[in-house]
Design a protein around this motif. Structure first.
Motif, PDB file in Angstrom:
ATOM      1  N   SER A   1      10.590  -4.514  -3.658  1.00 38.59           N
ATOM      2  CA  SER A   1      10.165  -3.291  -2.994  1.00 38.59           C
ATOM      3  C   SER A   1       8.789  -2.820  -3.468  1.00 38.59           C
ATOM      4  O   SER A   1       8.512  -2.743  -4.660  1.00 38.59           O
ATOM      5  CB  SER A   1      11.168  -2.170  -3.248  1.00 38.59           C
ATOM      6  OG  SER A   1      10.697  -0.971  -2.658  1.00 38.59           O
TER       7      SER A   1
ATOM      8  N   ALA B   1      17.738  -7.178  -3.058  1.00 34.33           N
ATOM      9  CA  ALA B   1      16.630  -6.279  -3.339  1.00 34.33           C
ATOM     10  C   ALA B   1      16.358  -6.262  -4.835  1.00 34.33           C
ATOM     11  O   ALA B   1      17.285  -6.255  -5.641  1.00 34.33           O
ATOM     12  CB  ALA B   1      16.967  -4.863  -2.860  1.00 34.33           C
TER      13      ALA B   1
ATOM     14  N   ASP C   1      13.185   3.168  -2.142  1.00 35.69           N
ATOM     15  CA  ASP C   1      14.141   2.062  -2.061  1.00 35.69           C
ATOM     16  C   ASP C   1      15.042   1.977  -3.291  1.00 35.69           C
ATOM     17  O   ASP C   1      15.703   0.966  -3.509  1.00 35.69           O
ATOM     18  CB  ASP C   1      13.402   0.729  -1.889  1.00 35.69           C
ATOM     19  CG  ASP C   1      12.728   0.607  -0.535  1.00 35.69           C
ATOM     20  OD1 ASP C   1      13.109   1.338   0.396  1.00 35.69           O
ATOM     21  OD2 ASP C   1      11.816  -0.231  -0.414  1.00 35.69           O
TER      22      ASP C   1
ATOM     23  N   TYR D   1       8.949  -2.950   2.058  1.00 33.25           N
ATOM     24  CA  TYR D   1       9.684  -1.699   1.822  1.00 33.25           C
ATOM     25  C   TYR D   1      10.553  -1.397   3.032  1.00 33.25           C
ATOM     26  O   TYR D   1      10.235  -1.779   4.158  1.00 33.25           O
ATOM     27  CB  TYR D   1       8.742  -0.550   1.471  1.00 33.25           C
ATOM     28  CG  TYR D   1       7.791  -0.112   2.566  1.00 33.25           C
ATOM     29  CD1 TYR D   1       7.935   1.128   3.180  1.00 33.25           C
ATOM     30  CD2 TYR D   1       6.726  -0.911   2.955  1.00 33.25           C
ATOM     31  CE1 TYR D   1       7.060   1.550   4.164  1.00 33.25           C
ATOM     32  CE2 TYR D   1       5.841  -0.501   3.936  1.00 33.25           C
ATOM     33  CZ  TYR D   1       6.013   0.723   4.544  1.00 33.25           C
ATOM     34  OH  TYR D   1       5.149   1.140   5.522  1.00 33.25           O
ATOM     35  N   THR D   2      11.684  -0.764   2.792  1.00 33.52           N
ATOM     36  CA  THR D   2      12.698  -0.621   3.837  1.00 33.52           C
ATOM     37  C   THR D   2      12.300   0.302   4.983  1.00 33.52           C
ATOM     38  O   THR D   2      12.791   0.130   6.091  1.00 33.52           O
ATOM     39  CB  THR D   2      14.039  -0.131   3.259  1.00 33.52           C
ATOM     40  OG1 THR D   2      13.848   1.124   2.628  1.00 33.52           O
ATOM     41  CG2 THR D   2      14.615  -1.135   2.289  1.00 33.52           C
TER      42      THR D   2
ATOM     43  N   ILE E   1      14.007  -3.988  -7.493  1.00 39.23           N
ATOM     44  CA  ILE E   1      13.265  -2.733  -7.534  1.00 39.23           C
ATOM     45  C   ILE E   1      12.537  -2.598  -8.872  1.00 39.23           C
ATOM     46  O   ILE E   1      13.186  -2.622  -9.925  1.00 39.23           O
ATOM     47  CB  ILE E   1      14.208  -1.519  -7.347  1.00 39.23           C
ATOM     48  CG1 ILE E   1      15.145  -1.719  -6.147  1.00 39.23           C
ATOM     49  CG2 ILE E   1      13.412  -0.225  -7.255  1.00 39.23           C
ATOM     50  CD1 ILE E   1      14.484  -1.793  -4.805  1.00 39.23           C
TER      51      ILE E   1
ATOM     52  N   THR F   1      19.617  -0.398   0.087  1.00 36.35           N
ATOM     53  CA  THR F   1      18.552  -1.379   0.304  1.00 36.35           C
ATOM     54  C   THR F   1      19.150  -2.765   0.540  1.00 36.35           C
ATOM     55  O   THR F   1      18.728  -3.493   1.437  1.00 36.35           O
ATOM     56  CB  THR F   1      17.565  -1.389  -0.880  1.00 36.35           C
ATOM     57  OG1 THR F   1      17.041  -0.063  -1.035  1.00 36.35           O
ATOM     58  CG2 THR F   1      16.415  -2.338  -0.636  1.00 36.35           C
ATOM     59  N   ASN F   2      20.154  -3.127  -0.250  1.00 35.15           N
ATOM     60  CA  ASN F   2      20.802  -4.427  -0.057  1.00 35.15           C
ATOM     61  C   ASN F   2      21.558  -4.498   1.261  1.00 35.15           C
ATOM     62  O   ASN F   2      21.559  -5.529   1.928  1.00 35.15           O
ATOM     63  CB  ASN F   2      21.739  -4.743  -1.231  1.00 35.15           C
ATOM     64  CG  ASN F   2      20.992  -5.359  -2.371  1.00 35.15           C
ATOM     65  OD1 ASN F   2      20.202  -6.277  -2.195  1.00 35.15           O
ATOM     66  ND2 ASN F   2      21.220  -4.855  -3.564  1.00 35.15           N
TER      67      ASN F   2
ATOM     68  N   TRP G   1      20.741  -2.975   3.988  1.00 35.46           N
ATOM     69  CA  TRP G   1      19.690  -3.157   5.001  1.00 35.46           C
ATOM     70  C   TRP G   1      19.249  -4.619   5.035  1.00 35.46           C
ATOM     71  O   TRP G   1      19.128  -5.211   6.116  1.00 35.46           O
ATOM     72  CB  TRP G   1      18.514  -2.221   4.667  1.00 35.46           C
ATOM     73  CG  TRP G   1      17.338  -2.339   5.569  1.00 35.46           C
ATOM     74  CD1 TRP G   1      17.196  -1.810   6.827  1.00 35.46           C
ATOM     75  CD2 TRP G   1      16.112  -3.014   5.285  1.00 35.46           C
ATOM     76  NE1 TRP G   1      15.958  -2.115   7.339  1.00 35.46           N
ATOM     77  CE2 TRP G   1      15.270  -2.851   6.405  1.00 35.46           C
ATOM     78  CE3 TRP G   1      15.630  -3.728   4.201  1.00 35.46           C
ATOM     79  CZ2 TRP G   1      13.993  -3.396   6.469  1.00 35.46           C
ATOM     80  CZ3 TRP G   1      14.357  -4.268   4.251  1.00 35.46           C
ATOM     81  CH2 TRP G   1      13.545  -4.098   5.373  1.00 35.46           C
TER      82      TRP G   1
END
Length: 180
Positions: free
Chosen positions: A85, A110, A91, A53-54, A112, A97-98, A100
């Protein structure tokens, strides 16, 4: 002969079911390019799947940085990181998220889960352990304790192996074997 027809049909159905049962490592998750992304969308690519998770303060960024460093050394164009995630609510913004993830490795995506039930089912199939833990007197309302393991999926979408020894030398050797 008529007596054997139901038996033949039953056996044929059983063989069909055994040969075509669903891949337990497949998924149906949201990504930046599709709302129902599956392993078929990555056909021809070698996948390193990681659950995290971010907002993870330590394990996730350290693991992603290690994988990225090794993948940059190996330089195989088929190598992709899929980040599933464990915190689908936080996220859920796929763009963020991508972004990151791409700080670590440009060919990262990512994925989800649509809800907690989907996440639990997928985590069970991959044998990923995780638990949301509330935090008192902290800037973060919770943390997610989770196993730290990589899952390798080949170009045909078949499970190759999992790696839980993330010692840099050992991981480099494992990823080289997988990617070459």
């Amino acid at each position: 002969m008529k007596k054997f027809i139901p038996i033949i049909i039953t056996l044929s159905s059983l063989v069909f079911f055994i040969n075509f049962k669903q891949n337990p490592y497949d998924f149906n998750l949201k990504s930046e390019f599709k709302t129902q992304t599956t392993l078929k969308d990555f056909k021809g690519k070698k996948l390193i799947i990681y659950f995290g998770y971010t907002s993870c303060p330590d394990v996730c960024p350290t693991t992603l940085a290690l994988i990225a460093k090794i993948l940059k050394q190996i330089n195989n164009p088929k190598a992709y990181i899929l980040f599933i995630s464990l915190d689908p609510i936080a996220d859920n913004n796929l763009k963020n998220t991508n972004q990151w993830l791409k700080y670590f490795y440009p060919k990262s995506y990512a994925l989800i889960p649509k809800d907690e039930s989907t996440l639990k089912h997928l985590a069970k199939n991959y044998q990923v352990l995780y638990q949301k833990i509330p935090l008192k007197n902290s800037q973060m309302p919770y943390t997610i304790a989770h196993s730290n393991e990589l899952f390798l999926i080949d170009e045909k979408g078949h499970f190759y192996k999992s790696i839980n020894d993330l010692n840099p030398q050992e991981l480099t050797k494992e990823l080289q074997n997988f990617l070459n």
